[in-house]
Each structure stands twice: as C-alpha cells, then as structure tokens.
Design a protein around this motif. Structure first.
Motif, PDB file in Angstrom:
ATOM      1  N   THR A 248       5.147 -10.102   0.128  1.00 20.58           N
ATOM      2  CA  THR A 248       5.529 -11.461  -0.306  1.00 20.58           C
ATOM      3  C   THR A 248       5.321 -11.643  -1.813  1.00 20.58           C
ATOM      4  O   THR A 248       6.017 -12.430  -2.438  1.00 20.58           O
ATOM      5  N   ARG A 249       4.360 -10.893  -2.387  1.00 22.88           N
ATOM      6  CA  ARG A 249       4.138 -11.024  -3.838  1.00 22.88           C
ATOM      7  C   ARG A 249       4.928  -9.989  -4.632  1.00 22.88           C
ATOM      8  O   ARG A 249       4.676  -9.799  -5.828  1.00 22.88           O
ATOM      9  N   ALA A 250       5.831  -9.249  -3.930  1.00 22.57           N
ATOM     10  CA  ALA A 250       6.670  -8.220  -4.590  1.00 22.57           C
ATOM     11  C   ALA A 250       5.840  -7.266  -5.463  1.00 22.57           C
ATOM     12  O   ALA A 250       6.110  -7.088  -6.653  1.00 22.57           O
ATOM     13  N   MET A 251       4.800  -6.695  -4.853  1.00 19.08           N
ATOM     14  CA  MET A 251       3.931  -5.800  -5.621  1.00 19.08           C
ATOM     15  C   MET A 251       4.344  -4.322  -5.501  1.00 19.08           C
ATOM     16  O   MET A 251       3.691  -3.447  -6.076  1.00 19.08           O
ATOM     17  N   GLN A 252       5.405  -4.038  -4.735  1.00 23.56           N
ATOM     18  CA  GLN A 252       5.745  -2.633  -4.452  1.00 23.56           C
ATOM     19  C   GLN A 252       6.066  -1.797  -5.683  1.00 23.56           C
ATOM     20  O   GLN A 252       5.658  -0.638  -5.766  1.00 23.56           O
ATOM     21  N   ALA A 253       6.826  -2.389  -6.620  1.00 26.27           N
ATOM     22  CA  ALA A 253       7.233  -1.618  -7.809  1.00 26.27           C
ATOM     23  C   ALA A 253       5.981  -1.174  -8.580  1.00 26.27           C
ATOM     24  O   ALA A 253       5.870  -0.011  -9.002  1.00 26.27           O
ATOM     25  N   ALA A 254       5.024  -2.095  -8.703  1.00 29.54           N
ATOM     26  CA  ALA A 254       3.781  -1.771  -9.430  1.00 29.54           C
ATOM     27  C   ALA A 254       3.005  -0.679  -8.688  1.00 29.54           C
ATOM     28  O   ALA A 254       2.379   0.193  -9.307  1.00 29.54           O
ATOM     29  N   ILE A 255       3.061  -0.721  -7.344  1.00 20.84           N
ATOM     30  CA  ILE A 255       2.347   0.293  -6.549  1.00 20.84           C
ATOM     31  C   ILE A 255       2.969   1.675  -6.786  1.00 20.84           C
ATOM     32  O   ILE A 255       2.253   2.663  -6.992  1.00 20.84           O
ATOM     33  N   GLU A 256       4.302   1.739  -6.769  1.00 16.15           N
ATOM     34  CA  GLU A 256       4.987   3.020  -6.988  1.00 16.15           C
ATOM     35  C   GLU A 256       4.648   3.572  -8.377  1.00 16.15           C
ATOM     36  O   GLU A 256       4.405   4.765  -8.543  1.00 16.15           O
ATOM     37  N   GLU A 257       4.622   2.685  -9.326  1.00 14.94           N
ATOM     38  CA  GLU A 257       4.293   3.097 -10.692  1.00 14.94           C
ATOM     39  C   GLU A 257       2.863   3.652 -10.764  1.00 14.94           C
ATOM     40  O   GLU A 257       2.593   4.675 -11.380  1.00 14.94           O
TER      41      GLU A 257
END
Ligand code: KG4
Ligand code: ZN
Length: 384
Positions: free
Chosen positions: A251-260
């Motif tokens: 919900t907080r759209a944190m996926q891109a940061a996780i992949e990075e």
C-alpha cells in the motif's frame, strides 16, 4: 563424582558445532561453523546445501573443539549428539559421525533433543557463574528460527522432564524475523539485522494487531497440541504479522526501494549494519522498529501471562531470538516488575551451539540413559 568431559555435536540446521563441556557446568571449548554465507543468496536455509556443508565441516569442527579443550578422541568420557528436531539430512550427518566415533572409541553415546539443549544453555551458564540455586516451577520460552515453545521444566531424580503448555500455530518467531527481513530486501538471517536496525526507527509508527488466540479455540484447533493436563494453553501465531508487513509495503509502494536495496546489498561481500542502514529510508526503519516492537510485546505478554497463570518461580528465555536486545530488555523490565527472576543464555549460547547439547547430555550420562545403536534422526522430535 569425578569430572566428566562430554563432546557435544550439533548439526540440526545451518550451524555445524562441536564443544567439550565439563560435568554440565563448564564450557571447555565451543566451536560453531556457520553456513550463513551459503544460504544468504537464497534468503533462507536450503536443506540439501545444509547437509553438504555439514559433511564438509564436521570433522574439522570436532577436531578443533577437542584441540581447544586440550582433549583427544580417547580422553573424553562420552559423546552427545542432537537427535532432533531439525532437518533430517542435516541431523543425519552429526548422528552418523557421532555413532561411528562412539562405536570406534567404545564410548557411550547420548541422544539429545535440540530444544532441551536450548534450555540447558541457561542452566550451564548459571552453574558456570556459580549459581546452583534454582527455584521451581521453571517456565522456559524456547524462541528460535524453528520453534516458539513454552515448557514447564522439572528436575527429577533421573533427569529432566518437560511439559509443553504453548507453541506456535504457524510461523516461529525467528521465522517471522527472517521472512520480514527477506521481504524488505535485507539479508539472512534476518533477526540480527532487524535487531540492529530497529534502534534507528520509531517503534510506534506502524500498528500491528497480533492475533489473539482464545483458550477454547486452542484446544479445538487442528494444529494445537493435544492437551494432556489441566493447564490452559498459551499458543503463538506469527504468520499474520508477516502478511501485514507485506500489505503495508504494497500500500505504501515500497517495492521499488526494496529492489534497489537488494541490488545494493547483493554486491557487498559481508554487509555490515551500517551498510543495511545506509540503504534503508526512514519509513523502512520505522516499519522495522514497529515490527520488532510488536513481536517483542506479544512474546513477552503471552509468556508472562503463562508464568502468572502457572504460578512459576523462575523464567528462562532461550533460543536464537533470545539474543534480541529489545526482547531481553523488555523481559527484564517486565519480569522484574512482577518479581519474577528471568535468565537468558549469553548471546553466543542463545543461537545454535554444541555446548548446550553436551550440557543437556550430562544428567543423561549420570542416569546411564544412552542411545541405542539404532538411534536415528527425528525431524519432528517432541520434548517431554
Ligand atoms: O536457535 P537458532 O540459532 O536456530 C534454531 O534452532 O532455529 O535460532 C535462529 C533464529 C533465526 O531465525 C534468527 O533470525 C534468530 O534466531 N535470531 C534473532 C537474533 N539473533 C538470531 N532474532 C532476533 N534478534 C536477534 N538478535
Ligand atoms: Zn536452535
């Protein structure tokens, strides 16, 4: 009684360990070869790789433990080995080696339950400090990567007996730490990383309601332990919180940061706490701190409720998760508030090791409770 030197061997999960302990009260040597580097790329233990690594490590680890203790294969009085619970293939490596040694040396072999080992890590270190007084009843929380168990422990004439009054319905507490760390793009094992990062976040930032298990449900639930006593049960459940963390991330759209973060960490050979911290933004650190606070509060609340209802006099907290700083501090503070003495192993003896196996074997040595030649690995061995 003359001094008894027991060589302990442990290979139930991802650590190959050997230790020599004198008369269940003094660690003479304690060698642990961790397989973290092998399993880290997979974010968890790969059973086939664990067995292969145990095979590679077992002989040098045992030799080093003997050398560091100034002992030889011939000079020790007995061998002790973890029979279960754990990964069957991993357990078999330690058991086969211990059996072969015991047969060749004509020494007694003692089979030890890994969970009993964790409990005896506390007893061993208390005796080592000169504390031989123990007030019963004792309640032990064994909290690790595979288990979250509450036992009432009793010392009888012929050794120790245990009664399980609580366990996890699904994920173990350590498993929840490891899975949450993995889903946030942090390394393996996750517990120590979350422990170190938590102090940089706000533990009140995210609320995680943990499932409250009702007493009656506990008895009726298919996965619950059969109740063979008058005690109510004090079960735990940690798969829900992992799903809550996942939802929060989505919900907080944190996926891109996780992949990075994953990419940045993957190129560092042995990432340090600073490396992890540098790659976490404040909302991630807040999420980590809030997750740890929720886990700690639930473990402490349920354990202290059980302690109160069973009117215990002493509390042990042991297993890998017992190394957690916030868990130790919270237990110490809250148990002290209730006048309940609480004991932990030192951090090296909280996580898997063989000194605890050699210590748990000592009462069995005195009772001549030796393993039969047919003894084999029991992946789901229960503690009684
Ligand atoms: O007792 P252990 O070494 O192995 C099992 O019997 O499972 O426990 C390993 C577990 C892992 O899940 C690891 O993440 C967790 O203990 N652990 C911790 C900490 N150190 C190890 N969890 C929270 N905080 C820690 N400092
Ligand atoms: Zn363990």
């Amino acid at each position: 009684m003359p001094d008894t030197y027991i060589l302990g061997i442990e290979s139930s999960c991802d650590e190959t360990a050997a230790a020599v302990v004198r008369s269940g009260e003094q660690v003479i040597s304690n060698v642990v070869a961790s397989q973290f580097a092998t399993h880290r790329p997979y974010g968890g233990v790969v059973p086939e790789l664990a067995s292969r690594e145990h095979l590679r490590a077992i002989v040098p680890v045992v030799r080093t433990a003997l050398e560091e203790a100034g002992q030889t294969y011939q000079s020790v009085d007995a061998l002790a080995v973890t029979q279960g619970p754990g990964l069957a293939g991993a357990l078999l490596v330690g058991i086969s080696y211990a059996k072969a040694l015991a047969f060749a040396l004509d020494k007694p072999l003692i089979a030890v339950n890994h969970l009993e080992g964790h409990i005896h890590a506390v007893l061993l270190e208390e005796r080592q400090k000169g504390n031989h007084e123990l007030t019963f009843p004792v309640l032990a929380l064994v909290v690790s990567g595979g288990h979250t168990h509450l036992y009432l422990a009793e010392q009888r004439e012929n050794g120790w007996t245990y009664q399980n009054i609580g366990r996890t319905r699904d994920d173990a507490a350590g498993e929840a730490f490891d899975k949450v760390a993995k889903l946030l793009g942090l390394g393996y094992p996750g517990g120590p990383i979350i422990d170190k990062l938590s102090k940089f976040g706000d533990p009140k930032a995210v609320k995680f309601p943990l499932s409250q298990i009702k007493h009656r449900d506990r008895r009726e639930h298919a996965g619950a332990m059969p109740s063979n006593s008058d005690h109510p049960r004090f079960d735990f459940s940690y798969s829900g919180i992992k799903t809550s963390v996942l939802r929060y991330v989505e919900t907080r759209a944190m996926q891109a940061a996780i992949e990075e973060r994953k990419r940045a960490i993957a190129v560092i050979a042995s990432p340090t706490a600073d490396d992890y911290r540098r790659n976490c933004d404040q909302p991630t650190l807040d999420l980590i701190a809030s997750f740890q606070r929720a886990m700690v509060d639930d473990l402490v609340d349920k354990t202290l409720t059980a302690a109160r209802e069973c009117d215990v006099a002493t509390l042990f907290v042991t297993g890998g998760v017992a190394a957690n700083n916030e868990l130790r501090q919270t237990f110490e503070r809250q148990a002290a508030g209730e006048g309940l003495p609480v004991f932990f192993p030192s951090r090296p003896l909280s996580t898997d090791n063989a000194a605890m196996i050699a210590a748990a074997a000592y009462p069995k040595f005195l009772a001549e409770d030796f393993a039969s030649p047919e003894m084999s690995a029991e992946a789901s061995l229960q503690l009684r």
